[in-house]
Scaffold this active site. Sequence first.
Site, PDB file in Angstrom:
ATOM      1  N   TYR A  88       0.832  -1.200   0.000  1.00  0.00           N
ATOM      2  CA  TYR A  88       0.000   0.000   0.000  1.00  0.00           C
ATOM      3  C   TYR A  88       0.867   1.250   0.000  1.00  0.00           C
ATOM      4  CZ  TYR A  88       1.188   0.534   4.945  1.00  0.00           C
ATOM      5  OH  TYR A  88       1.871   0.692   6.121  1.00  0.00           O
ATOM      6  N   ASP A 118       2.814   7.184   4.384  1.00  0.00           N
ATOM      7  CA  ASP A 118       3.253   5.817   4.710  1.00  0.00           C
ATOM      8  C   ASP A 118       3.250   4.977   3.437  1.00  0.00           C
ATOM      9  OD1 ASP A 118       4.089   3.640   6.176  1.00  0.00           O
ATOM     10  OD2 ASP A 118       2.114   3.172   7.014  1.00  0.00           O
TER      11      ASP A 118
END
Length: 436
Positions: A46, A57
């Site tokens: 991701y 992130d």
Amino acid sequence: MATDDKTTLKGEDISPEKDGGVLKEIIKEGHGDEQPSVNDKVSVHYVGTLLDGTTFDSSRDRNQKFEFNLGKSEVIKAWDIGVATMKRGEVCRLTCKPEYAYGEGGSGDKIGPNATLIFEIELFDFFGEDLSEAKDQSVIRRTLTKGEGWAKPNEGSSVEVKLKGTHDNKVFDERTVSFTVGEGFIHNIPEGVEHAITKMTKNEHAQLKLKSKATTGIEKFNIPQNTPVQYDVTLLNFEKAKESWSMNDVEKLEQSEVLKKRAGELFKDGHYRAAIKKYTTIAGYLEAANYENEDDKKKGADFKLTAQSNIALCHLKLNEFAECIHACEKALELDSKNEKCLFRRGQSHLSMSNYDEAMKDFQEVLKLNPSNSAAKQSIQTCREQVKAYQQKEKALYVNIFAKMAKASEKADAQTKTDEVKTAEENNNNEQTTAST
């Protein structure tokens, strides 16, 4: 399509309430028809960004796939919703409103309060939850339909289940059956299925993949044990057995009487493992019980002793000698002169060739009951086996010494041969030197 104060947000609304909380865009189509189920372990990459494009992130930057259990609130709500709609190999973009992400509190320094987040997610694989006690993947569950509430059957619960067992795409077991948890074997319920039922909630529909020991019971369907099989199970209804913490000491005593009777029936029918469970439950109920009534106190003590003694007997019947010794010792802590337990411990020691310990136990039995013919015979058996063992050891040592002597003779002969050969070579060298 939904709009935000700053940005036009794209995607299909997949939120349960259709409130625009989770929007999904498919970037790359996946393959196959399967999608992850609740409790599945999923593996993804991701990249998370804010609406202005700032990355906060990324598992790709770490070059490490991320795994989590779907539907268990281990991740933000939007992920549990969105990943459940994906297929293997699919890449999608999830736009997550604050109430489906980190809400008013945000997360750390990078995600502020009430932040809408965008995640690009790639789903690599997913597989069922390992329910096996040994975590050896012998019982893998995939939840096809989530159940109701949180309550689950416990040992002794009355359950009603719908079953469908398949092997090589052929159905071998299809029925609706009611039974008591802990006694499923009486109804030919495989061990792995019974264990999984204790992890299910009412009306849950699960797919179970069983292998190894978890398949015990399928041999009744003419399928060899340890053959991998699949079961579809729906827990239709159940009534929990009363938990020990909810009972007072008198109720535990009453329940112990019921369990003792049932354990005796199971033992008589040769169901030793099921009987062990019942006796173990009795021992647990009465471990710290405290009675004011002297009759109850005596009955409780008798039940505790009987439970441990019969646990030992069951293990002896199963040839589980170390476990039998352990149970006997627990019983002897309650009654150090219990003839049956001393004898059973002696039998186990004898079976394990612990002759000194066995002799001590049988001799203790004779001190308590000089007419115990079984103990006398066991002592004689001990002596005979010790004698046979000593003779075997003696023969073994004689054989070893004979081999050593033979090897020594052979070595001496080889030494002499080498000495003769060396002398001949020296003689030949001297003759050659002289002729030169």
